[in-house]
Motif scaffolding. Structure first.
Motif, PDB file in Angstrom:
ATOM      1  N   LYS A  19       0.418  -1.309   0.012  1.00  0.00           N
ATOM      2  CA  LYS A  19      -0.053  -0.040  -0.341  1.00  0.00           C
ATOM      3  C   LYS A  19       0.712   1.399   0.043  1.00  0.00           C
ATOM      4  CE  LYS A  19      -3.422   2.556   0.100  1.00  0.00           C
ATOM      5  NZ  LYS A  19      -4.214   3.689  -0.607  1.00  0.00           N
ATOM      6  N   TYR A  37       0.067   4.808  -0.036  1.00  0.00           N
ATOM      7  CA  TYR A  37      -0.520   6.422   0.333  1.00  0.00           C
ATOM      8  C   TYR A  37      -0.451   7.233  -1.307  1.00  0.00           C
ATOM      9  CZ  TYR A  37      -2.966   4.112   4.271  1.00  0.00           C
ATOM     10  OH  TYR A  37      -3.545   3.678   5.127  1.00  0.00           O
ATOM     11  N   VAL A  45      -9.601   0.371   3.254  1.00  0.00           N
ATOM     12  CA  VAL A  45      -8.178   1.274   2.074  1.00  0.00           C
ATOM     13  C   VAL A  45      -8.181   0.258   0.738  1.00  0.00           C
ATOM     14  CG1 VAL A  45      -6.198   1.759   2.593  1.00  0.00           C
ATOM     15  CG2 VAL A  45      -7.122   2.065   4.246  1.00  0.00           C
ATOM     16  N   ASN A  46      -8.055   1.196  -0.641  1.00  0.00           N
ATOM     17  CA  ASN A  46      -7.046   0.289  -1.606  1.00  0.00           C
ATOM     18  C   ASN A  46      -6.045   0.239  -1.566  1.00  0.00           C
ATOM     19  OD1 ASN A  46      -9.989   0.641  -3.152  1.00  0.00           O
ATOM     20  ND2 ASN A  46      -9.535   3.061  -3.021  1.00  0.00           N
TER      21      ASN A  46
END
Ligand SMILES: Nc1ncnc2c1ncn2[C@@H]1O[C@H](COP(=O)(O)OP(=O)(O)OP(=O)(O)O)[C@@H](O)[C@H]1O
Ligand SMILES: [Mg+2]
Lengths: 307, 253
Positions: free
Chosen positions: A12, A14, A55-56
């Motif tokens: 991930k 951001y 969250v993607n």
């Protein structure tokens, strides 16, 4: 199938450019209590957020019971209950309304008897008509727990369930989590308290800087806890471990001023006597000695610092 | 389809409205009554008919539209902004509900409220002026379509806004001027020719004109064009919302 959740190559990044998870692999077994341990900012909440759909993910896959969390979100999210880290509730709603709302939101028809049971289990039944803003922090946390349990999930995520909770309530919470596990609910919790992981978990994962640095059965981890250390502060620093003492798993620290001997406290023969005699024979003098027990905390701190 | 999910969101939003019922309906009714007292009775008495309709009756559709637009936007934008602000949106994001279902719940509730309010304003107006409705079904259709469309717009604003000022600035700075200049209080052909042309880029003109047609059979632009414009605007909003959920814009990092 043993795995309930399997995470493969999960990363991930951001929008700020910060990489919170770095190619993470992890399996959660059916019916276990898994504790995710890690310092602030390690990526625990991010990981949970991705599994729950908040969250993607940037890359990698997560499957829950064989369903992909992105492609087949209805199947996965129906199985999951989440108690987030932050206390956030609809202040002006009553406890009763908010828990029923959650149940409906997760696609379940009304079931007053079940909601009543959840509220009773959490000692919230007397407060069912209270507005949430009139509850104490600990009660609010239980309301969030009730919301998460309202749709009978198979998997429960608890993101720091005992932050800001008093000792008594913490024990209750642990008790409750164990009961849920006994009913077959798989539980993943995050915590900063090693004591909590030790008390609760079947397996422990340690995460730091977005990387999983250790996943182990608690029992295996605890056997490492059985280790003791004897530290000898030397009169004169040494350059290397003296010859003939190789059998003793010795370590020089403190710029050669300390000699550390690690041994298993459970053993009959600790070997301390032999070590001290051998040192005396070789004229290695020490000014002080102390022994210590390595705790999960030490293991944790060492692991995290080593990164 | 998660029917229970949609119903939960819808009921939750309606309950929020009923909790503050007095303030939700009394203030729009008072402000509309004031408009009637000032424009309908006081000034309207000295004005001639517009397109064969008395001035007091002429302004009714425009006034209803004015409330409908601002109520739709503020209801829907607040409805989605608030969970974002308090953090409770986590639950909606983690629930097995699709974009369509979330929108149906929030926008459905916001549109319901504004339609009810629009009807209430029409009833209030009846106390001041006598009016008739030539095409009641079309009137209702315009009311509902406009409420849905502008609730969709409100939903978008609620997601876009990251502070209470932004939440208020769009209705205040854009919607109110557009409706005022969109022919609430006059017919477009009362304007100088140049301004008539310019007015046609104002979407509110089409809404008000179409709505007024359903009352008095008179309109500034053809009814079909009005309906087409509403449909176009609704599709645009739906497209934006689809994109928002697809990319997670401002709601799912
Ligand atoms: N929305 C966001 N945008 C940018 N960076 C973020 C966002 N959310 C989290 N981060 C960053 O990602 C990292 C991991 O955050 P995360 O919340 O997952 O940590 P954590 O392990 O849960 O920490 P804690 O124990 O403090 O709860 C942090 O450095 C955080 O600043
Ligand atoms: Mg966290």
């Amino acid at each position: 199938m043993k795995q309930l959740i399997s995470i493969r190559g999960l990363s991930k990044t951001y929008d700020s450019g910060f990489q919170a998870l770095k190619h993470l692999d992890l399996d959660i077994h059916r019916g276990e209590i898994f504790a995710l341990l890690g310092p602030n900012g390690a990526g625990k909440t991010t990981l949970i957020g991705i599994i729950c759909g908040i969250v993607n993910p940037s890359s990698g896959t997560v499957t829950v019971d064989g369903h992909d969390v992105v492609l087949d979100y209805r199947a996965t999210r129906t199985k999951i209950g989440l108690v987030p880290q932050e206390l956030c509730t609809d202040s002006f709603e009553t406890v009763w309304a908010t828990v029923n709302f959650s149940r409906g939101l997760f696609g379940k028809p009304r079931d007053h008897a079940f909601v009543e049971k959840v509220l009773r289990d959490l000692s919230l039944w007397d407060k069912r008509h209270s507005k949430i803003l009139a509850l104490s922090g600990g009660m609010k946390r239980r309301v969030m727990m009730a919301k998460a349990l309202s749709h009978q999930p198979d998997i429960l995520f608890l993101d720091e369930p005992t932050a800001g909770v008093d000792v008594e309530l913490r024990r209750d919470m642990w008790e409750m989590v164990r009961e849920l596990r006994d009913r077959g609910v798989t539980i993943i919790l995050t915590t900063h308290y090693i004591e909590e992981a030790q008390e609760m978990a079947d397996r422990i994962g340690i995460i730091s800087n977005g990387e999983l640095i250790l996943v182990e059965e608690k029992a295996a981890l605890m056997s490492k806890l059985g280790k003791k250390q004897l530290t000898l502060q030397l009169q004169k620093p040494l350059n290397n471990v003296p010859e003939g003492l190789e059998s003793f798993a010795l370590e020089l620290t403190d710029n050669g001023c300390s000699l550390v001997y690690t041994f298993d406290a459970q053993n009959e023969q600790t070997g301390i006597g032999t070590l001290l005699r051998t040192l005396a024979e070789r004229g290695i003098d020490f000014k002080n000695l102390h022994s210590s027990e390595s705790s999960l905390e030490d293991i944790f701190v060492n692991l995290v610092r080593g990164r | 389809m998660n029917i229970y999910g949609v119903r939960s969101i819808y009921r939750f939003e309606m309950a929020r409205w009923f909790r503050t019922l007095t303030q939700s309906i009394v203030s729009p009714i008072i402000s509309t009554s004031l408009y009637f007292v000032v424009f309908g009775a006081a000034i309207g008495a000295r004005m001639g008919e517009v397109n064969g309709v008395s001035y007091g009756a002429f302004i009714i559709p425009g006034l209803v539209m004015l409330s409908l637009l601002s109520e739709s936007i503020s209801n829907a934008s607040f409805g989605i902004y608030f969970p974002k602000f308090t953090g409770t949106i986590y639950e909606i994001l983690s629930a097995p509900v699709s974009t369509f279902e979330v929108v149906a719940g929030f926008v459905g509730a916001a549109a319901t409220k504004s339609v009810l309010l629009g009807l209430l304003i029409l009833l209030t107006a009846r106390l001041f002026v006598n009016y008739h409705i030539a095409h009641p079904l079309w009137m209702l259709a315009f009311l509902v379509l406009t409420a849905i469309t502008f609730s969709l717009l409100g939903f978008i604003i609620g997601i876009w806004a990251d502070g209470f000022e932004k939440l208020q600035i769009v209705p205040l700075m854009i919607i109110t001027p557009l409706t005022f200049l969109g022919g609430s209080f006059y017919s477009i052909d009362m304007l100088p020719p140049v301004w008539q042309k310019i007015a046609l880029i104002n979407p509110a003109v089409y809404l008000i004109s179409g709505f007024r047609w359903s009352f008095y059979d008179v309109s500034d632009v053809a009814v079909g064009v009005s309906l087409g414009m509403i449909a176009l605007f609704m599709l645009l909003c739906l497209g934006i919302i689809y994109w928002i959920f697809k990319t997670g814009y401002k709601i799912r990092p």
